[in-house]
Design a protein around this motif. Sequence first.
Motif, PDB file in Angstrom:
ATOM      1  N   VAL A  95      -9.360   6.933  -3.036  1.00 41.22           N
ATOM      2  CA  VAL A  95      -8.490   5.776  -3.227  1.00 41.22           C
ATOM      3  C   VAL A  95      -9.363   4.530  -3.159  1.00 41.22           C
ATOM      4  N   CYS A  96      -9.400   3.761  -4.240  1.00 40.81           N
ATOM      5  CA  CYS A  96     -10.230   2.567  -4.263  1.00 40.81           C
ATOM      6  C   CYS A  96      -9.374   1.362  -3.909  1.00 40.81           C
ATOM      7  N   MET A  97      -9.787   0.641  -2.899  1.00 40.71           N
ATOM      8  CA  MET A  97      -9.004  -0.530  -2.475  1.00 40.71           C
ATOM      9  C   MET A  97      -9.611  -1.810  -3.016  1.00 40.71           C
ATOM     10  N   LEU A 114       0.843   5.451  -0.666  1.00 38.75           N
ATOM     11  CA  LEU A 114      -0.044   6.598  -0.853  1.00 38.75           C
ATOM     12  C   LEU A 114       0.632   7.844  -0.306  1.00 38.75           C
ATOM     13  N   ILE A 140      -7.009   5.311  -8.247  1.00 34.32           N
ATOM     14  CA  ILE A 140      -7.173   6.568  -7.514  1.00 34.32           C
ATOM     15  C   ILE A 140      -7.926   7.540  -8.406  1.00 34.32           C
ATOM     16  N   LYS A 146      -9.324  -1.541   4.700  1.00 35.25           N
ATOM     17  CA  LYS A 146      -9.164  -0.085   4.646  1.00 35.25           C
ATOM     18  C   LYS A 146      -9.056   0.519   6.039  1.00 35.25           C
ATOM     19  N   VAL A 185     -12.038   6.826   5.881  1.00 37.63           N
ATOM     20  CA  VAL A 185     -12.411   5.522   5.361  1.00 37.63           C
ATOM     21  C   VAL A 185     -13.928   5.460   5.295  1.00 37.63           C
ATOM     22  N   THR A 213     -10.177  10.105   0.609  1.00 36.73           N
ATOM     23  CA  THR A 213     -11.060   9.065   1.107  1.00 36.73           C
ATOM     24  C   THR A 213     -10.585   7.714   0.592  1.00 36.73           C
ATOM     25  N   VAL A 214     -10.592   6.729   1.467  1.00 39.97           N
ATOM     26  CA  VAL A 214     -10.278   5.369   1.055  1.00 39.97           C
ATOM     27  C   VAL A 214     -11.592   4.603   1.037  1.00 39.97           C
ATOM     28  N   MET A 250      -7.753  12.046   6.223  1.00 41.15           N
ATOM     29  CA  MET A 250      -7.856  10.748   5.573  1.00 41.15           C
ATOM     30  C   MET A 250      -9.068  10.055   6.172  1.00 41.15           C
ATOM     31  N   PHE A 298       0.853  -1.191   0.000  1.00 44.66           N
ATOM     32  CA  PHE A 298       0.000   0.000   0.000  1.00 44.66           C
ATOM     33  C   PHE A 298       0.888   1.239   0.000  1.00 44.66           C
ATOM     34  N   ILE A 306      -4.103  -0.883  -3.434  1.00 42.53           N
ATOM     35  CA  ILE A 306      -4.827   0.176  -4.112  1.00 42.53           C
ATOM     36  C   ILE A 306      -5.154  -0.265  -5.530  1.00 42.53           C
TER      37      ILE A 306
END
Lengths: 264, 277
Positions: free
Chosen positions: B209-211, B29, B222, B47, B194, B38-39, B192, B27, B219
């Motif tokens: 941020v797309c997990m 970032l 983004i 996350k 979640v 935002t995650v 930040m 990970f 990740i």
Amino acid sequence: MKETLRKLDFLLLPLLGAAVITGLWYFSSATWAGDLPNPTKTWTESKPYVLDPFGKRGEMDQGILRFTWLSLILVAKGYSIALILGTPIGFFLGLSKTFTKAFDPIIQILRPVSPLAWLPLGMVFFAKVKGVNISEMAALFTIALCSMWPTVLNTAVGVRAIPTDYMNVARVLKLSRWKTLTKVMIPATLPYMFTGFRLSLGIAWLVIVAAEMLTGRPGVGGFLWQQYNALVYEQIILCILTIGLVGFVLDRLMSVVERRFKTA
Amino acid sequence: MNDYLEIFNLKKVYPSAKGPQTIVQGFNLKLRKGEFVTVIGHSGCGKSTVLMMVAGLSTITDGGIVLAGKELDGPGPDRGIVFQSPSLLPWMTAKENVMLGIEQVFFTAEKAEREQIAEYYLTVVGLADSMHKKPGELSQGMRQRVGIARAFALKPKMLLLDEPFGMLDSLTRYELQAVLLELWRKNKITAMMVTHDVDEALYLSDRIVCMTDGPEAGIGEIIEVNFPRPRDRKAVMEHPDYYQLRARLIEFLEVHAHKKKPAALAPVSATAVAITA
């Protein structure tokens, strides 16, 4: 009619229960238990102790409330020792796995031991200590030791049950150890501690009779034993009723205190 | 140069009954100062684990996190955290809860000054009349307002939000999102968050941020969100790009987030074969 009866349930049913027991008591003393004084006789013989509750005619011949008071003082002392020792021990047990592994087995073994077994050991303990009243010290030792366990175990459970969220708050804010203890851990554990305190008080009162009997100290229990040895059986029942009533009142008082802390 | 928070090659391995399990891996970032990131990802993708590692509440297996040029080691009040459950201490009033943190951070300030800070932030989040109430007397939404006030009152370098509105009804959630956005804008704080709420992410963030799904989550993508600030919910939702971005996020969550799944499942079916054989 039926409605009014139901409303008086709370009064009528306990009276009915008491009447049944008194009836059995009359019946027993009249038939198979010849030595057992019947309720009327019990009352007439107990009268001087009840009607002059604070009178003192001799060391072992005092009003019933005066005896109760002496017992309560002894219990208060022993119980205080139990709380002062038991609460920190409970905290250590809750906090440290090592401490739990080391001492939990011995606690589990000592916990079920009867006060009747501890008292002689207490006498032995304090026999060579100068300047103390051996019988009083032995009684306190027994009361403290026997009544400590609910406080110890409930506190430990409470400490283990502190929500991680609360501890995370303390960690994020970097609270000092002292502040974490006083601002987070103790308030979070209080409801459990008070449940322990209430149960401990019940046991302390239970132990007092045994302690007074064996040491011959003046008090409700000592009086009971003395009257038994003097073949005066009427006052035994008076003592039993007094012990029960005082125990009940103590428990009620403690549960009021306990409920106050439940909301915390 | 401008990077304020840097996360390098972060990895988290949890011990489990079936041996160590890698939750998050690789990970990377970087957050600029004052950025709102935002995650987003499915429940249980890891996350929150990433956020808790930044918070210092979860240990880092491998990799590192640098905040304002200093490598992080453990939790501290330089990161204000808003938890999903408000985590207020129930035996203290709202104000005392906020004061607990202020006393740690501004220990040199006068008592009156510290009280002023607490009262200010509680007023800003709309609790001027309820600051002497205990959490038990406050609604879920009001409790979370206290949580937000407590985090901001620390004047932290960074704000960490772990699904802060997840337990609220949607009306309250909208209100609190606006309160948060306003405070963030005024304080120019790096944040930040979640979440698994797509609209929330679009309304609040500069970047999303797309997990991918765990195990070994990382990740996936983004997405830049360039709606003009200060933002107004209605304007954001009427923006020509809104539905395109929303569709992209949903597509990611529905399709791409799972792309690692078959590979992760493979060893399981292999053991199943071994057992039958």
